[in-house]
Design an enzyme around this catalytic site. Structure first.
Site, PDB file in Angstrom:
ATOM      1  N   ASP A 119       0.821  -1.212   0.000  1.00 42.17           N
ATOM      2  CA  ASP A 119       0.000   0.000   0.000  1.00 42.17           C
ATOM      3  C   ASP A 119       0.850   1.254   0.000  1.00 42.17           C
ATOM      4  OD1 ASP A 119       0.630  -0.888   2.710  1.00 42.17           O
ATOM      5  OD2 ASP A 119      -0.431   0.924   3.341  1.00 42.17           O
TER       6      ASP A 119
ATOM      7  N   MET B 288       3.831   1.387  -1.658  1.00 46.99           N
ATOM      8  CA  MET B 288       4.470   1.459  -2.969  1.00 46.99           C
ATOM      9  C   MET B 288       3.535   2.044  -4.018  1.00 46.99           C
ATOM     10  SD  MET B 288       6.793  -1.958  -3.359  1.00 46.99           S
ATOM     11  CE  MET B 288       5.574  -3.125  -2.779  1.00 46.99           C
ATOM     12  N   CYS B 289       2.231   1.902  -3.815  1.00 46.15           N
ATOM     13  CA  CYS B 289       1.266   2.436  -4.769  1.00 46.15           C
ATOM     14  C   CYS B 289       0.647   3.717  -4.218  1.00 46.15           C
ATOM     15  CB  CYS B 289       0.156   1.412  -5.036  1.00 46.15           C
ATOM     16  SG  CYS B 289       0.744  -0.120  -5.764  1.00 46.15           S
ATOM     17  N   THR B 290       0.272   4.619  -5.114  1.00 49.13           N
ATOM     18  CA  THR B 290      -0.396   5.850  -4.702  1.00 49.13           C
ATOM     19  C   THR B 290      -1.858   5.522  -4.446  1.00 49.13           C
ATOM     20  OG1 THR B 290       1.103   7.128  -6.085  1.00 49.13           O
ATOM     21  CG2 THR B 290      -0.876   8.239  -5.311  1.00 49.13           C
TER      22      THR B 290
END
Length: 661
Positions: free
Chosen positions: A522, A524-526
């Site tokens: 969570d 690592m991703c926007t």
């Protein structure tokens, strides 16, 4: 004596004329439907060889209009030997107005009255024409109707027995030379005298010129568009009426000058005095089926689709300018070259909005490939782009822009932007130097740079380069239900008076460092609400356009609603040009914030920019490899020590649980 018949005129607008009408409507007339002057040309009839049957065939001349019809200097030149015509043009704003009979009758009568009124002056209008149009600029369909107003003579002119006959070559040659000597471009002139001694004069001088000349030797020569052997062309009708009504000439010889050896001559006369009543006019052109009605020119199928798209994409912008905001400088916006660092969700939405503003030069930089999670959030990609490991994002985004609009100059570059806190191994030094040089070159070549990356530290290097080169930097960053859009202030030595606005790092008291390693999925991703990205992207583009419109450009001061109330903006016609927009979707709120530049900023301060200018890649390698270098360079490390020392000198008192707070 038989009644004299006249061949009606026909019109021949060129495709370039309709293009000129487009420009006139969008850039000048807008909603103005007043009458406008225009120019055309009239060609003489000519003869062409009949390849099947032999001999020659007569072809009538037509009224032509080109790109110079509205006075453009770059318009094509009329054909050699043609006659200049002056006309009246009216473009209706709706098809209903164009179709209304009364409106066309009113303007036709107005032109007819002006022709009659000109007969009382020293400059009679003998060949004025009328063109009414309705232009559907979305479909490139043009409804139009020409009229060539001509007086109805009562009684009608008659031609002597034998009608028109072939004219002598010598007479034709002398008449043409006399016309050239007079620089006669009105289509008609007067000729008198014996062969070899003939002289000429303008039609307006008929009384004096023909005084004492026998009626049989009074010649009216004109450039004739008719190819019919027994009927002259339409333009001579007004000439004959003018000569009879204002100069008392009821018996003349007409010389129909036609190309080749087909010129004709004949004697015409009035059987009685002209009626004292106000004359009527006729002259509406018939359509292709021979009926009185308008015509339609549909240029859509014959135009290059790419060219159609190029004209159509700016239609909304031009309508915006001439209907709502005349001061909008669309050319300035279109000329802005934009560099998008990041071709993800923000990059895709920003690119679409930039194209909507007519910007033609867009460059993507991204080292990633399209993944299966991208297409639903990133509108420049689809499922096919994810297959076989995924296409390179930057190139795929650029290709999709060209597919959407072939006229865009979309470029792509795939390389990694070096970042503070991400050490460069000795084996990767040369690759890093190449990436830095490429980024420096791209920023130098563009006018505005959008920072649209996922991580905080990836924005540092373009911030420093942009501050050094004085480029516009637009930053967009997303939270779960919030976003930040801001424009960086001018570089430390580019500020044109006033206080300098801060950059993305001016509020930090720590240097940017590695925020990518050791992150959960969570992190690592926007992770954002789906509506946040398009809102932030659209705001970023609108901020750029507002800034470009401001006369101070990058030096424009930060504007807020309260500052605008105190002193109305004299800057961008689009309204406020804020420094930062901080939006929160959960509360449907957007705050306009101003932040000053920080003299110890790790991104845009004079200390950092001067070090970069002096040592270049060597300074940058220190930043990438040494986590403490930026803080030492800017003095933030000393600030930390001073803060800790100050905190140690504070005596803290512990409160009891029963104490009211």
């Amino acid at each position: 004596m038989a009644p004299l018949q006249f061949q009606p005129l026909s019109s021949q607008p060129t495709p370039s004329f309709w293009s000129a009408l487009n420009s006139l409507k969008l850039d000048k007339l807008k909603l103005d439907d007043s009458e406008q002057p225009m120019e055309a040309w009239l060609e003489e009839s000519r003869e062409i060889h009949d390849r099947e049957k032999g001999g020659t065939i007569g072809v009538s001349g037509s009224v032509g209009l080109g790109s110079g019809a509205f006075g453009q200097e770059s318009g094509e030149r009329p054909p050699a030997g043609s006659v200049e015509l002056k006309g009246v043009f009216k473009n209706y704003n709706t098809i209903e107005e164009f179709k209304a009979t009364e409106t066309k009758k009113e303007i036709f009568n107005s032109v007819a009255d002006s022709i009659l009124a000109s007969f009382e002056t020293n400059a009679p209008q003998l060949d004025t024409f009328l063109l009414v149009t309705f232009a559907d600029l979305k479909k490139y369909i043009y409804h139009y109707w020409f009229a060539f107003p001509a007086v109805v003579s009562k009684p009608a002119w008659e031609i002597e027995e034998g009608g028109l006959v072939a004219a002598e070559d010598q007479l034709v040659a002398e008449a043409r030379k006399l016309a050239d000597d007079l620089s006669n471009r009105s289509g008609a002139l007067l000729v008198r005298g014996p062969a070899g001694q003939r002289t000429a004069a303008p039609v307006k001088d008929a009384t004096a010129f023909f005084e004492g000349v026998p009626s049989s030797e009074r010649i009216v020569a004109f450039h004739d568009p008719s190819h019919l052997p027994d009927a002259p062309g339409w333009p001579v009708r007004n000439v004959l009426f003018y000569l009879a009504s204002k100069h008392g000439l009821s018996d003349v010889t007409i010389l129909c000058l036609r190309s080749g050896s087909s010129s004709r001559i004949g004697r015409v006369s009035l059987p009685g005095p002209l009626s004292a009543e106000k004359p009527t006019f006729v002259g509406w052109e018939r359509n292709k089926i021979g009926k009185l009605g308008s015509r339609v020119a549909d240029l859509g199928p014959m135009m290059d689709p790419a060219r159609l798209a190029d004209q159509a994409v700016d239609l909304n912008l031009k309508l915006m300018r001439w209907r709502i905001m005349p001061s909008l400088q669309l050319e300035k916006v279109a000329a802005t070259k934009c560099l998008l660092l990041g071709a993800g969700t923000l990059g895709c939405y920003v690119a679409r909005a930039l194209m909507g503003w007519g910007i033609r030069n867009i460059t993507f930089v991204d080292s990633a490939k399209v993944s299966y999670s991208n297409p639903v959030r990133q509108p420049l990609f689809d499922f096919e782009d994810c297959l076989d490991g995924g296409k390179p994002k930057a190139q795929c985004a650029a290709d999709r822009l060209k597919k959407i609009f072939p006229g865009v100059n979309a470029q792509a570059h795939a390389f990694t932007i070096p970042m503070p806190g991400h050490p460069v191994p000795s084996t990767g030094t040369e690759a890093t130097k190449a990436d830095v040089a490429k980024l420096e070159s791209l920023i130098a070549e563009h006018d505005a740079v959008f920072l649209l990356m996922d991580s905080r530290e990836s924005r540092w290097l373009p911030t420093v380069i942009g501050a050094s080169l004085g480029k516009i930097i637009i930053n967009a960053a997303l939270g779960y239900d919030s976003y930040l859009v801001m424009r960086h202030g001018a570089g430390p030595d580019q500020q044109d008076g006033g206080k300098r606005l801060g950059c993305y790092y001016c509020n930090d008291i720590v240097a940017p460092a590695d925020s990518l390693s050791d992150r959960t999925l969570d992190q690592m991703c926007t992770v954002t609400r789906p509506g946040i990205a398009p809102i932030a992207s659209a705001s970023a583009v609108e901020l750029l356009v507002s800034l470009v419109q401001h006369p101070l450009g990058i030096n424009a001061p930060a504007e807020t609603a309260s500052s605008a109330e105190q002193e109305p903006s004299k800057g961008s016609p689009l309204g406020l040009v804020p420094h930062q927009l901080r939006g929160q979707l959960s509360q449907w709120k957007t705050l306009l914030i101003e932040g000053a530049a920080y003299d110890r900023c790790t991104g845009c301060s004079k200390i950092v920019v001067d070090a970069y200018r002096k040592d270049g890649i060597d300074m940058l390698l220190k930043v990438f490899n040494d986590l403490e270098y930026l803080e030492k360079l800017t003095g933030l490390d000393e600030l930390h020590r001073e803060s800790e020392k100050a905190m140690e000198g504070i005596e803290w008192e512990e409160g009891s649980d029963e104490e009211d707070f």
